[in-house]
Design an enzyme around this catalytic site. Sequence first.
Site, PDB file in Angstrom:
ATOM      1  N   GLY A  25       0.856  -1.174   0.000  1.00 12.18           N
ATOM      2  CA  GLY A  25       0.000   0.000   0.000  1.00 12.18           C
ATOM      3  C   GLY A  25       0.892   1.224   0.000  1.00 12.18           C
ATOM      4  N   SER A  26       0.287   2.391   0.133  1.00  9.99           N
ATOM      5  CA  SER A  26       1.089   3.618   0.069  1.00  9.99           C
ATOM      6  C   SER A  26       2.143   3.676   1.164  1.00  9.99           C
ATOM      7  CB  SER A  26       0.163   4.832   0.161  1.00  9.99           C
ATOM      8  OG  SER A  26      -0.662   4.748   1.325  1.00  9.99           O
ATOM      9  N   GLU A  28       3.915   1.408   2.359  1.00  9.69           N
ATOM     10  CA  GLU A  28       5.016   0.460   2.178  1.00  9.69           C
ATOM     11  C   GLU A  28       5.974   0.858   1.057  1.00  9.69           C
ATOM     12  OE1 GLU A  28       2.319  -0.638   4.663  1.00  9.69           O
ATOM     13  OE2 GLU A  28       1.680  -0.613   2.571  1.00  9.69           O
ATOM     14  N   GLU A  47      -3.759 -10.163   0.605  1.00  8.60           N
ATOM     15  CA  GLU A  47      -2.801 -10.397   1.682  1.00  8.60           C
ATOM     16  C   GLU A  47      -2.857 -11.822   2.238  1.00  8.60           C
ATOM     17  OE1 GLU A  47      -3.654  -5.988   1.509  1.00  8.60           O
ATOM     18  OE2 GLU A  47      -4.848  -7.833   1.414  1.00  8.60           O
ATOM     19  N   HIS A  70       0.322  -4.124   3.911  1.00 10.98           N
ATOM     20  CA  HIS A  70      -0.175  -2.792   4.212  1.00 10.98           C
ATOM     21  C   HIS A  70      -0.537  -2.732   5.695  1.00 10.98           C
ATOM     22  CE1 HIS A  70      -1.414   1.120   3.292  1.00 10.98           C
ATOM     23  NE2 HIS A  70      -2.685   0.923   2.952  1.00 10.98           N
ATOM     24  N   HIS A 281     -10.802 -31.653  17.917  1.00 12.84           N
ATOM     25  CA  HIS A 281     -11.663 -30.840  17.069  1.00 12.84           C
ATOM     26  C   HIS A 281     -13.114 -31.098  17.452  1.00 12.84           C
ATOM     27  CE1 HIS A 281     -13.012 -29.608  12.709  1.00 12.84           C
ATOM     28  NE2 HIS A 281     -13.452 -28.786  13.644  1.00 12.84           N
ATOM     29  N   GLY A 405      -6.574 -25.054  10.086  1.00  8.15           N
ATOM     30  CA  GLY A 405      -7.826 -25.245   9.366  1.00  8.15           C
ATOM     31  C   GLY A 405      -8.327 -23.995   8.681  1.00  8.15           C
TER      32      GLY A 405
END
Length: 532
Positions: A25-26, A28, A47, A70, A281, A405
Amino acid sequence: MTTIRARTHRWMQARGLDTVFGNPGSNELPFLRDLPPDVRYVLGLHEGVVVGMADGYAQATGRPVLVNLHSASGTGNAMGALTNAASSHTPLVVTAGQQVRATIGAEPMLANVAAPDLTSPLTKWAGEPLSAQDVPRMLDQALWEATTGSRGPTYVSVPYDDWDRESAGNDDYLLPRRVVQGLCPAPEHVQEIAGLLAGAHRPALVLGSEVDAVAANAVTRELAELLGADVWVAPSPYRLPFPNRHPQFRGVLTPSERGVHTALEDNDVVLVLGAPVFRYHQYEPARYLAEGTQLLHVTEDPEEAARAPFGTSFVAGLALTAAALVVALQERRGVRPAAPVDWTVPPPAREPVDGVFHPGAVFEVLRETAPADTAYVVESTSTNGDFWRHMDLREPGSYFWPASGGLGFGLPAAVGVKLAWPDRPVVGVVGDGSANYGITALWSAAQYRVPVVFVILNNGTYGALRWFAGMLGTGDVPGLDVPGIDFLSLARGYGVPAHAASTAGELADLVRQGLAAEGPTLIEVRTELTTP
């Protein structure tokens, strides 16, 4: 003047961080300016895909990887993928841009308020430097935090005006710095465990995914064969710690109290290596183990040892402990020639009917067609039981699975594993429901010409949820079907050649062609609905 950016780029090169997975993003862009030409930047369109690719890459190489996201919004998009990286102890150093330092308090657009708290509890450590001059040291700390002790992701937020500031002279001390750790087991603990195993009537080993992650496969197999023990894989594995066709292999433990109790009720001593005790689980309550069964637990993760609800836990290196146990048992019993291993034969699978495969038939084709050292990245929950039944996995690094998972791992992780292992065949086996969480990974595979074979198992529904609906007695609730997705068109739109297979022969031909290709290939297979 040496800027913080230049100092950090030199640090990356010195530490071997030669691949960056990112979606900028800006905030970075100042970090990416003048990135050294020998540092490879791999772009993901979301991402979650970025972290998934980095996760697969780091697991395959065994080395830390730098991820650039970002600020708050981009990091938020990556959180689902971070759940997998946290559970698999993947050493990711995640960096994110922050607004200009002087403006953060007023909460301008794209500020990351309380940045170190954002990724908790999915990162081992997180920070934001209080001054620009502390950026290189904090990044180095994040690297060592990610790789020391039990590994895992870390997170550093950096205000974007820091990169052009002058670095501190003492940063020269960072590059030769080392952190040395030892996880040697205490001799008395080795003798305690060896004595119990040697005296057991029917010992069992429960091997966790960390065995494969730390390359302790060979020595744990030697230990198992020396003991003649039953060998189980701990519930919900994300790596392959033991060959699944070995005659001592008993299967993957069901992730419930009742399932584990039933599987181990005939064993009097159980040694768990490299796994939690236990990661359940489905809720099926029972006594943890049968009366009189002793449980021993060896882990490199102190927190895993602390939260185990029963047994005796030892915090020590897995490979070192297994090797020490082999020596101790040989001394007790005398060295005996190894018995020949008679590998079991996988069960036959049903032939496709009207172009619809039983998942076992797909896996049979893969087993017979793909090379023996193929690495499989699997994300098809409803077919995973069939995968373990029909495949023949013998080599370390043959199996990767989303450790927590969290869906969206399969497609990007397959790209990351292949980038890490360009000379090893990689096949991604992904369900149609799971594929949509990380579908943009196809674009990255195409752009970087990553020769991975994606096999999409399409049954038009969330198969695992249908199984759970039956188990929980909820009936046919809404939101369980995902019909009408054209994966061939989706793949071609991202630049990936795509084909459908309706017979075993067609599938075998397509797999061979995909493995020989110089870029990615997607194969869609219609499958029956099965249960995990």
